[in-house]
Design an enzyme around this catalytic site. Structure first.
Site, short mmCIF file in Angstrom:
data_model
loop_
_atom_site.label_atom_id
_atom_site.label_comp_id
_atom_site.label_asym_id
_atom_site.label_seq_id
_atom_site.Cartn_x
_atom_site.Cartn_y
_atom_site.Cartn_z
N ASP A 1 -26.75 108.75 38.12
CA ASP A 1 -26.56 108.87 36.60
C ASP A 1 -27.89 107.88 36.08
OD1 ASP A 1 -26.62 106.14 38.29
OD2 ASP A 1 -24.46 105.81 37.96
N ASN B 1 -14.68 98.27 39.85
CA ASN B 1 -13.58 98.72 39.35
C ASN B 1 -13.42 100.17 40.10
OD1 ASN B 1 -15.41 100.50 38.27
ND2 ASN B 1 -15.01 100.14 36.15
N HIS C 1 -15.53 102.42 40.68
CA HIS C 1 -16.04 103.63 39.94
C HIS C 1 -17.27 103.98 41.03
CE1 HIS C 1 -19.51 101.05 37.61
NE2 HIS C 1 -19.96 101.40 38.92
N GLU D 1 -15.71 106.02 35.31
CA GLU D 1 -14.97 104.79 34.84
C GLU D 1 -13.49 105.24 35.04
OE1 GLU D 1 -16.70 102.36 35.17
OE2 GLU D 1 -17.74 101.89 33.32
C1 GLP Z 1 -23.89 100.75 38.91
C2 GLP Z 1 -23.97 102.18 39.52
C3 GLP Z 1 -23.25 102.63 40.64
C4 GLP Z 1 -23.20 101.67 41.90
C5 GLP Z 1 -22.72 100.30 41.27
C6 GLP Z 1 -22.67 99.28 42.15
O1 GLP Z 1 -22.80 100.62 38.18
N1 GLP Z 1 -23.77 103.12 38.27
O2 GLP Z 1 -23.44 103.90 41.09
O3 GLP Z 1 -22.59 102.04 42.63
O4 GLP Z 1 -23.73 99.86 40.00
O5 GLP Z 1 -23.79 98.36 42.03
P1 GLP Z 1 -24.00 97.01 43.09
O6 GLP Z 1 -24.62 97.73 44.36
O7 GLP Z 1 -25.09 96.14 42.17
O8 GLP Z 1 -22.90 96.50 43.40
#
Ligand code: GLP
Length: 307
Positions: free
Chosen positions: A67, A136, A138, A143
């Site tokens: 992404d 959440n 994702h 989402e």
């Molecule tokens: C963002 C990314 C996700 C990732 C998530 C978790 O939202 N788009 O791909 O899994 O962060 O992040 P963290 O590892 O900081 O909890």
């Protein structure tokens, strides 16, 4: 779905990095799906270390990130392109032309999404997709209520996600409202999925993702449909799983995990090893210098190198 539980976040990240390294060694032209977020930083640090110390070779592999934020340029420190350059790409011998992220600055975003799907297909699909999980549930930026068959597209970020990612931005109001993300269906098409989750704050959502019913409200539950999916957790993230004893038993007893059990490093060793030095060749160049050198966003984004 296989679940492996390691004692600490460092040990979990180490195992993920070693699974990736094993795949890269058996197929140097591996097409890797990459993820961003805090959790992934230790994985990338460990891969950089393996590159420096063991010669792990990135020169032939191809990468596609899950992404990118809409509206952030490659020079923006909060863009995922910048994140990837900082944590991995500029620290190993990867060919930047073979690294791909969606272009969040594209004038025609739907066309960019279609093009990204096509580019993945042109490369033969993704062999190994690395995943984190949002609070959440994702995957990428899929989402709640993302269709389980969704493809790469523009999504509107939820309040939970914007709040979760706000600490990374200088001003919480600057967290973009939209992102391009590979869809849940695109992720399920990858030949292997490898999800890492660590920390107590992920325990409740991990339990729902692994043991709850499949629902588009929680994208990660879709992984239950994937025939080759490994979840690596630390004890904290696994703390609400009902079947954790079973997962521990499998890791301790299944022959496939033998090499990983044998060479497991203690967390204190890992802590010190994570203070990774940049390889000498790369320290001289800053991120923006490299971006200038390869002539800006076009090359960084599309990487139209021959297959
Ligand atoms: C963002 C990314 C996700 C990732 C998530 C978790 O939202 N788009 O791909 O899994 O962060 O992040 P963290 O590892 O900081 O909890």
């Amino acid at each position: 779905m296989d679940v492996v539980i390691r004692p600490t976040a460092e040990a979990a990240a180490d195992l993920v990095a070693r699974v990736i390294a094993r795949e890269m060694r058996s197929n140097p032209r591996l097409v890797m799906g990459l993820a961003s977020g805090n959790t992934m930083e230790s994985v990338y640090a460990r891969l950089v270390q393996m590159h420096c110390e063991e010669g792990l070779d990135f020169s032939a592999c191809r990468t596609f990130n899950l992404d990118e934020y809409v509206g952030l340029s490659v020079n923006d420190a909060n863009s995922y392109r910048h994140y990837m350059n900082r944590h991995l790409f500029l620290r190993v011998n990867i060919n930047l032309q073979k690294t791909h992220l969606p272009d969040g600055m594209a004038a025609n975003l739907p066309a960019e999404c279609l093009n990204y799907e096509r580019l993945i297909a042109t490369h033969g699909g993704i062999d190994l997709q690395l995943l984190g999980i949002g609070q959440n549930g994702h995957l990428g930026f899929n989402e709640p209520l993302s269709a389980l068959r969704s493809r790469t597209r523009v999504t509107v970020l939820s309040r939970t996600t914007r709040a979760q990612n706000a600490p990374l931005f200088p001003d919480p109001n600057r967290v973009p409202q939209r992102a391009i993300t590979m869809g849940v269906g695109s992720i399920l098409d990858c030949r292997q999925c490898l999800l890492l989750a660590t920390g107590e704050e992920k325990a409740a959502i991990v339990a729902k993702a692994v043991e709850g019913p499949i629902t588009s409200m929680i994208s990660a539950t879709a992984l239950q449909l994937h025939a080759n999916c490994l979840l690596v957790l630390d004890e904290a993230a696994a703390s609400q799983l009902k079947e954790s004893e079973y997962h521990h038993w499998l890791f301790e007893n299944q022959p496939e995990w033998e090499p990983f059990r044998a060479s497991e490093l203690s967390s204190s060793t890992l802590d010190s090893q994570f203070q990774v030095e940049r390889p000498e060749k790369k320290t001289a160049e800053t991120v923006s210098e490299v971006i200038n050198r390869v002539d800006g966003a076009a090359i960084l984004r599309t990487g139209n190198a021959p297959l």
